[in-house]
Motif scaffolding. Structure first.
Motif, short mmCIF file in Angstrom:
data_model
loop_
_atom_site.label_atom_id
_atom_site.label_comp_id
_atom_site.label_asym_id
_atom_site.label_seq_id
_atom_site.Cartn_x
_atom_site.Cartn_y
_atom_site.Cartn_z
N GLU A 108 20.91 47.28 69.32
CA GLU A 108 20.20 48.40 69.93
C GLU A 108 18.73 48.05 70.13
OE1 GLU A 108 19.62 53.22 69.25
OE2 GLU A 108 20.21 51.95 67.56
N ARG A 109 18.14 47.42 69.13
CA ARG A 109 16.73 47.04 69.23
C ARG A 109 16.53 45.88 70.20
NH1 ARG A 109 12.68 48.58 66.02
NH2 ARG A 109 10.75 47.35 65.99
N LEU A 110 17.41 44.89 70.13
CA LEU A 110 17.27 43.71 71.00
C LEU A 110 17.34 44.09 72.47
CD1 LEU A 110 17.14 40.56 71.12
CD2 LEU A 110 19.63 40.60 71.22
N THR A 111 18.14 45.08 72.80
CA THR A 111 18.34 45.47 74.20
C THR A 111 17.41 46.60 74.63
OG1 THR A 111 20.14 46.95 73.52
CG2 THR A 111 20.75 44.73 74.21
N SER A 112 16.40 46.87 73.82
CA SER A 112 15.41 47.89 74.16
C SER A 112 14.07 47.21 74.44
CB SER A 112 15.26 48.88 72.99
OG SER A 112 14.61 48.25 71.89
N ASP A 113 13.01 48.03 74.53
CA ASP A 113 11.66 47.49 74.71
C ASP A 113 10.91 47.39 73.39
OD1 ASP A 113 11.97 47.31 77.48
OD2 ASP A 113 11.37 49.40 77.76
N SER A 138 33.17 48.39 71.10
CA SER A 138 32.36 49.10 70.11
C SER A 138 32.00 50.51 70.57
CB SER A 138 31.07 48.32 69.83
OG SER A 138 30.15 49.12 69.11
N PRO A 139 32.55 51.54 69.92
CA PRO A 139 32.16 52.91 70.28
C PRO A 139 30.67 53.17 70.10
CG PRO A 139 34.16 52.91 68.93
CD PRO A 139 33.61 51.52 68.90
N SER A 140 30.07 52.53 69.09
CA SER A 140 28.64 52.74 68.84
C SER A 140 27.79 52.24 70.00
CB SER A 140 28.22 52.03 67.55
OG SER A 140 28.90 52.55 66.43
N LEU A 141 28.10 51.05 70.51
CA LEU A 141 27.34 50.51 71.63
C LEU A 141 27.57 51.31 72.90
CD1 LEU A 141 27.59 46.63 71.11
CD2 LEU A 141 25.65 48.15 70.64
N VAL A 142 28.80 51.77 73.12
CA VAL A 142 29.08 52.61 74.29
C VAL A 142 28.26 53.89 74.20
CG1 VAL A 142 30.84 53.99 75.46
CG2 VAL A 142 31.37 51.66 74.73
N GLN A 150 23.73 57.13 76.33
CA GLN A 150 22.46 57.82 76.12
C GLN A 150 21.34 57.26 76.97
OE1 GLN A 150 21.74 57.53 71.91
NE2 GLN A 150 23.40 58.94 71.35
N ARG A 151 21.36 55.94 77.20
CA ARG A 151 20.28 55.30 77.93
C ARG A 151 20.42 55.41 79.45
NH1 ARG A 151 19.50 49.48 74.80
NH2 ARG A 151 18.47 50.29 72.92
N THR A 165 28.42 46.04 61.78
CA THR A 165 27.45 45.14 61.16
C THR A 165 26.15 45.04 61.92
OG1 THR A 165 29.31 43.83 60.33
CG2 THR A 165 27.14 42.81 60.25
N ALA A 166 26.21 44.95 63.24
CA ALA A 166 25.02 44.58 64.01
C ALA A 166 24.61 45.60 65.07
CB ALA A 166 25.26 43.23 64.69
N THR A 167 25.09 46.83 64.96
CA THR A 167 24.78 47.82 66.00
C THR A 167 23.28 48.03 66.15
OG1 THR A 167 26.85 48.98 65.54
CG2 THR A 167 25.16 50.18 66.76
N ARG A 168 22.57 48.22 65.05
CA ARG A 168 21.14 48.49 65.12
C ARG A 168 20.36 47.28 65.64
NH1 ARG A 168 21.88 53.17 66.28
NH2 ARG A 168 23.00 54.40 64.71
#
Length: 226
Positions: free
Chosen positions: A23-28, A89-93, A98-99, A17-20
């Motif tokens: 991903e944005r919240l924890t980026s710049d 969450s495999p998506s967050l891992v 990658q980061r 539901t909230a992966t994207r």
């Protein structure tokens, strides 16, 4: 709700539901003003938690329990720790992997699954930022007891503080549940968690650290030493 049922809800939310969003919240990347306050709050909380550990972690094995997009993981590895970074969450891992800077990859073992798995081994320290906030005090006490048996140093974690506002929000969430939204945070008070630890026959001491409030981000840091 049991630990396993809550874990399943957390996995569904963060992996589907909230992966994207995360991903944005924890980026710049630019975010809304509300999410910017959450971002600042999380940055402040992560800094406080890291301040409880030595600046030099060479030779230490650290569990990042609920590593999410990997911000804590990268900072622990930069201090020299051997990090086991696990998330349901495999998506967050995947995003965390990658980061991670290339020069730190040898220090991080990424895993997907339950942060309480005994197969993860023993640790010098455990960091659990906002990964226990959806669980009951009984589940948290059990989790700390589980991790404490395999941790020689500190377990630093966060909970939602038991304030009048958060309690009101929690009760409203119980009255109007929705299957598609974030799992509901369960507010806790340090004294009640201490009693739960005693009931679980978990030795050690629980200390309340500083609370971070930044807009919609309200979180209480805690330190458990087995």
């Amino acid at each position: 709700m049991t630990y396993d049922r809550t874990l399943t809800r957390v996995e569904t939310y963060f992996d589907r539901t909230a992966t994207r969003t995360w991903e944005r919240l924890t980026s710049d990347a630019p975010v809304s003003k509300i999410r910017e306050t959450v971002r600042r709050g999380r940055d402040a909380m992560r800094a406080q938690m890291l301040s409880r550990l030595p600046a030099d972690l060479r030779g230490a094995r650290v569990l990042d329990a609920g590593c999410g997009a990997g911000q804590m993981t990268a900072e622990l590895a930069a201090r020299g720790a051997q990090v086991v970074a696990i998330d349901i969450s495999p998506s967050l891992v995947g995003i965390a992997r990658q980061r991670l800077p290339l020069d730190l990859t040898a220090r991080v073992d990424f895993r997907t699954g339950d942060m309480l798995g005994t197969d993860l081994g023993r640790f010098d320290h455990v960091m659990a930022m906002d990964s226990l906030i959806y669980y009951t005090q009984t589940d948290i006490a059990t989790a700390l007891h589980n991790l404490g048996q395999r941790t020689s140093g500190s377990i630093v974690f966060t909970v939602a503080p038991r304030t009048a506002l958060l309690m009101a929000m929690w009760h409203m969430g119980q009255l109007f549940p929705r299957a598609d939204r974030s799992p509901t945070m369960v507010p806790h008070a340090p004294a009640r968690l201490t009693k739960a630890l005693t009931k679980a026959e978990a030795p050690g001491t629980l200390t309340a650290l500083d609370r971070v409030t930044s807009g919609f981000y309200i979180s209480q840091a805690m330190e458990y030493r087995p």
